[in-house]
Design an enzyme around this catalytic site. Structure first.
Site, PDB file in Angstrom:
ATOM      1  N   ASP A  70       0.828  -1.212   0.000  1.00  0.00           N
ATOM      2  CA  ASP A  70       0.000   0.000   0.000  1.00  0.00           C
ATOM      3  C   ASP A  70       0.860   1.259   0.000  1.00  0.00           C
ATOM      4  O   ASP A  70       2.035   1.221   0.398  1.00  0.00           O
ATOM      5  CB  ASP A  70      -0.888   0.038   1.254  1.00  0.00           C
ATOM      6  CG  ASP A  70      -1.917  -1.077   1.261  1.00  0.00           C
ATOM      7  OD1 ASP A  70      -2.221  -1.608   0.185  1.00  0.00           O
ATOM      8  OD2 ASP A  70      -2.404  -1.401   2.362  1.00  0.00           O
TER       9      ASP A  70
HETATM   10  N1  URA Z   1      -1.516  -5.981   3.698  1.00  0.00           N
HETATM   11  C1  URA Z   1      -1.956  -4.717   3.749  1.00  0.00           C
HETATM   12  O1  URA Z   1      -2.993  -4.444   4.338  1.00  0.00           O
HETATM   13  N2  URA Z   1      -1.223  -3.749   3.144  1.00  0.00           N
HETATM   14  C2  URA Z   1      -0.051  -3.996   2.519  1.00  0.00           C
HETATM   15  O2  URA Z   1       0.585  -3.068   1.997  1.00  0.00           O
HETATM   16  C3  URA Z   1       0.398  -5.322   2.481  1.00  0.00           C
HETATM   17  C4  URA Z   1      -0.344  -6.291   3.074  1.00  0.00           C
END
Ligand code: URA
Length: 237
Positions: free
Chosen positions: A105
């Site tokens: 993310d």
């Molecule tokens: N899970 C999430 O919620 N975000 C990420 O960036 C990776 C795994």
């Protein structure tokens, strides 16, 4: 790497030599393509061509394999986005060919694996292969042993019909958990903790499969994977 590519550009990419250093070195040590000595440095070569120079074979190994410590504020896709893509932090001649093997993310940090080898990245991301991904998670509220047990057994996420796969969860301190998951559902880690009524404040990926994030990499820095690291996801792994 974008094929066909000029031979001198290909060699500059693989050796780190400048064009002028390369021209000089090529005069002294001729290069072979598919067994033939080649004088024309501007010749175009294709992915399947075998290039041998100064005892090194650069043949089909035209793919790039990179590890990055992604900083927050960068996306891991190269879609048109209002945020910059982590891929463009890479100073590589063929950066537009690269993609991330697995997402992080915008606000997540840590290990991104980046390549132009689609088969290799498929072995990392395909649900069939269930590669371990290790996250260090900082939570807004304290985590209880009961929460850890629920995470380990599998948890039903909002708007999903099946529970998450069993995983490993270790309490580092009351608001920090090391979580190893074997799948990659959308925002999975954040949603797992949300299902327990907690909120992820920071999320850092420390490892994918047997490849561990190099601790010498500062946020935004990257390096090529070693042959051993590339081999972790090669063939029938
Ligand atoms: N899970 C999430 O919620 N975000 C990420 O960036 C990776 C795994």
């Amino acid at each position: 790497m974008k094929y066909p590519i000029r031979l001198d550009k290909f060699l500059a990419h693989h050796t780190g030599l400048s064009r002028s250093q390369l021209r000089k070195a090529l005069r002294e040590q001729p290069v072979q393509v598919n067994g033939d000595v080649v004088k024309d440095q501007g010749m175009h070569i294709h992915r399947e061509d075998k290039v041998v120079w100064m005892g090194d074979e650069f043949g089909e190994a035209g793919f790039s394999y990179i590890m990055m410590n992604k900083p927050a504020g960068y996306v891991s896709t190269d879609d048109a986005s209002e945020h910059p893509s982590a891929i463009y932090l890479i100073d590589e001649p063929f950066v537009e060919r690269l993609h991330c093997a697995g997402r992080l993310d915008l606000d997540s940090t840590g290990m991104l694996l980046i390549t132009d080898d689609g088969s290799w990245s498929h072995r990392i991301t395909s649900p069939k292969h269930q590669k371990a991904k290790v996250y260090e998670v900082t939570l807004a509220d304290p985590v209880t042993e009961d929460h850890l047990d629920q995470l380990r057994k599998g948890i039903l996420l909002r708007n999903e019909e099946t529970e998450t796969l069993p995983c490993e969860a270790t309490l580092l301190d009351e608001q920090h958990v090391r979580l190893t998951i074997y799948e990659g559902r959308y925002h999975q880690v954040k949603r797992m903790f949300a299902a327990l009524g907690n909120k992820v404040e920071a999320l850092h990926r420390a490892q994918i499969g047997d490849i561990i994030l190099d601790e010498d990499l500062e946020p935004g820095e990257w390096r090529y994977l070693t042959d051993e690291e590339v081999a972790v996801f090669s063939g029938n792994t």
